[in-house]
Design an enzyme around this catalytic site. Structure first.
Site, PDB file in Angstrom:
ATOM      1  N   GLU A 106     -35.029  58.683  -0.028  1.00  0.00           N
ATOM      2  CA  GLU A 106     -34.615  58.635  -1.396  1.00  0.00           C
ATOM      3  C   GLU A 106     -34.667  57.284  -2.170  1.00  0.00           C
ATOM      4  O   GLU A 106     -33.713  57.040  -2.612  1.00  0.00           O
ATOM      5  CB  GLU A 106     -33.142  59.186  -1.454  1.00  0.00           C
ATOM      6  CG  GLU A 106     -33.043  60.586  -0.681  1.00  0.00           C
ATOM      7  CD  GLU A 106     -31.800  61.250  -1.057  1.00  0.00           C
ATOM      8  OE1 GLU A 106     -30.815  60.446  -1.584  1.00  0.00           O
ATOM      9  OE2 GLU A 106     -31.639  62.279  -0.651  1.00  0.00           O
ATOM     10  N   GLU A 137     -35.419  69.225   4.859  1.00  0.00           N
ATOM     11  CA  GLU A 137     -33.988  69.444   4.668  1.00  0.00           C
ATOM     12  C   GLU A 137     -34.087  70.954   3.733  1.00  0.00           C
ATOM     13  O   GLU A 137     -33.214  71.337   2.811  1.00  0.00           O
ATOM     14  CB  GLU A 137     -33.250  68.632   3.752  1.00  0.00           C
ATOM     15  CG  GLU A 137     -33.373  66.962   4.717  1.00  0.00           C
ATOM     16  CD  GLU A 137     -32.504  66.040   3.840  1.00  0.00           C
ATOM     17  OE1 GLU A 137     -31.724  66.467   2.790  1.00  0.00           O
ATOM     18  OE2 GLU A 137     -32.906  64.785   4.186  1.00  0.00           O
TER      19      GLU A 137
HETATM   20  C1  XIL Z   1     -25.609  65.632   3.135  1.00  0.00           C
HETATM   21  C2  XIL Z   1     -24.945  66.170   4.059  1.00  0.00           C
HETATM   22  O1  XIL Z   1     -25.167  67.445   4.384  1.00  0.00           O
HETATM   23  C3  XIL Z   1     -23.180  66.057   3.706  1.00  0.00           C
HETATM   24  O2  XIL Z   1     -22.559  66.409   4.813  1.00  0.00           O
HETATM   25  C4  XIL Z   1     -22.939  64.583   3.042  1.00  0.00           C
HETATM   26  O3  XIL Z   1     -21.590  64.972   2.773  1.00  0.00           O
HETATM   27  C5  XIL Z   1     -23.660  64.311   2.289  1.00  0.00           C
HETATM   28  O4  XIL Z   1     -25.110  64.314   2.677  1.00  0.00           O
HETATM   29  N1  XIL Z   1     -30.361  64.444   1.075  1.00  0.00           N
HETATM   30  C6  XIL Z   1     -30.011  63.877   2.532  1.00  0.00           C
HETATM   31  C7  XIL Z   1     -29.104  64.447   3.388  1.00  0.00           C
HETATM   32  O5  XIL Z   1     -31.079  63.054   2.670  1.00  0.00           O
HETATM   33  O6  XIL Z   1     -28.538  63.238   4.345  1.00  0.00           O
HETATM   34  C8  XIL Z   1     -27.869  64.827   2.613  1.00  0.00           C
HETATM   35  O7  XIL Z   1     -26.927  65.214   3.590  1.00  0.00           O
HETATM   36  C9  XIL Z   1     -28.432  65.934   1.715  1.00  0.00           C
HETATM   37  C10 XIL Z   1     -29.213  65.127   0.806  1.00  0.00           C
END
Ligand code: XIL
Length: 371
Positions: free
Chosen positions: A158, A263
């Site tokens: 990101e 994701e």
């Molecule tokens: C999220 C997790 O799922 C949560 O448990 C945590 O509190 C916050 O992060 N983008 C990403 C992930 O790259 O690492 C994130 O994961 C969601 C958004």
């Protein structure tokens, strides 16, 4: 004697045949994602701490049955793996790696450099020298520990704004725009055996995609290795940007790298910003339409979500030579982060398995893309 031997053989043969037919019934009643897409791409899930510690037996069974790739949901992020300066906590990450090795699952380690979930000490860091020291030490220590043990790393997560420019993170501020190339250079040195990826959300969108392409070209021009790009894929079931996704697969593949969906989830709930509401907590209190399915997901919505998932997988299959992994951001709807973000305490249904670990219509429709 011969008779006895052949009798035993035939018993063994019957047992063997029975065994096959039992196996077959199980396989037929619940197909497996990883087997269904075995020739196409890896199928992954994010794993939380309870799952890594094998404290959740239903999740455990499903993970072993359905997935051949895992990404740690949190335990390899900087705030957990290096909670205070030069004090590393590898406990959960080591368990994850052992779990994956035992079950023949590939680990995508997530992540080395990200502006979010940083350890508290980073927020007090003022000098560029300290940030540089942290940056080099963190990447080198963590990446070298898991070289050979993880399949791949999300090296940088990101780093881009929606308009494709670089996010104004502490790394950009203190290290300048070359920090991303440097992160990959260090990761390459410390973890020569794992694949190295850039990961971000919304990079299927044209402006942000152009930013990602420029970034990847810059890494390549510096002679540094980058193996792939991860499109996170946090979308809404009724607003999946299909054309942009397809175009992104083509454009990223043209750079000679792998494309992954890292994701994936299709939320059924509105986000505050969909209504231009900036105050997230106010939105949750005031507006019951923000949590409309607390008593169950209507079949009409489940069917539309199933269709959206099927459309997506049809595109992934069309580009199966370029798409190397599809990872869901969790195992089932119940344990899911979108129940608590961006609004706490909602009931969301973004994945293929419901709260009781049962396959949803979306699971069937995804499997059906191969039939
Ligand atoms: C999220 C997790 O799922 C949560 O448990 C945590 O509190 C916050 O992060 N983008 C990403 C992930 O790259 O690492 C994130 O994961 C969601 C958004």
């Amino acid at each position: 004697m011969i008779k006895k031997y052949s009798f035993m053989l035939s018993i063994a043969a019957i047992a063997f045949i029975n065994c096959i037919s039992i196996e077959k019934t199980v396989a037929q009643s619940t197909p497996s994602l990883k087997e269904t897409f075995q020739k196409d791409f890896l199928i992954g899930t994010a794993m939380n701490a309870r799952q890594i510690e094998e404290k959740d037996s239903a999740a455990d069974r499903l993970i072993k049955q359905q997935f051949n790739a895992v990404t740690p949901e949190n335990c390899m992020k900087a705030e957990i793996i290096e909670p205070s300066w030069n004090n590393f906590n590898f406990d959960l990450a080591d368990k994850l790696v052992a779990f994956a090795a035992k079950n023949n699952i590939k680990v995508n380690a997530h992540n080395l450099i990200w502006h979010s979930q940083l350890p508290a000490f980073m927020h007090y860091m003022q000098s560029a020298d300290s940030v540089k020291q942290y940056f080099e030490h963190h990447i080198t220590t963590v990446a070298s520990r898991y070289d050979d043990k993880v399949y791949s790393w999300d090296v940088v997560n990101e780093a881009l704004n929606e308009d494709g420019t670089l996010r104004n993170s502490i790394f950009l501020q203190k290290l300048g725009p070359d920090y991303i190339v440097e992160a990959f250079r260090l990761a390459q040195k410390s973890s020569p055996h794992s694949k190295l990826y850039y990961n971000d959300y919304n990079i299927e969108q044209p402006k942000k995609r152009a930013g990602a392409i420029a970034l990847i070209k810059k890494i390549q021009a510096a002679g540094v290795r980058i193996n792939g790009v991860g499109i996170q894929g946090h979308w809404r079931y009724d607003n999946v940007p299909m054309a942009d996704i397809e175009e992104s697969i083509k454009e990223f593949s043209a750079l000679g790298i792998e494309v992954m969906f890292t994701e994936l989830d299709l939320s059924v709930l509105k986000n505050p910003w969909d209504n231009n509401i900036a105050d997230v907590s106010a939105a949750s209190k005031a507006d019951s339409t923000m949590n409309p399915y607390k008593n169950g997901l209507p079949d009409s919505v489940a069917q539309k979500q199933a269709k959206a998932y099927a459309d997506l997988f049809a595109v992934f299959l069309k580009y199966k030579n370029n798409v190397t992994r599809v990872t869901f951001w969790g195992v089932n709807d119940g344990q899911y982060w979108l129940n608590d973000w961006p609004i706490h305490g909602r009931t969301n249904y973004p994945l293929l398995f419901d709260r009781y670990f049962q396959p949803k219509p979306a699971f069937d429709s995804v499997i059906a893309t191969k039939q």
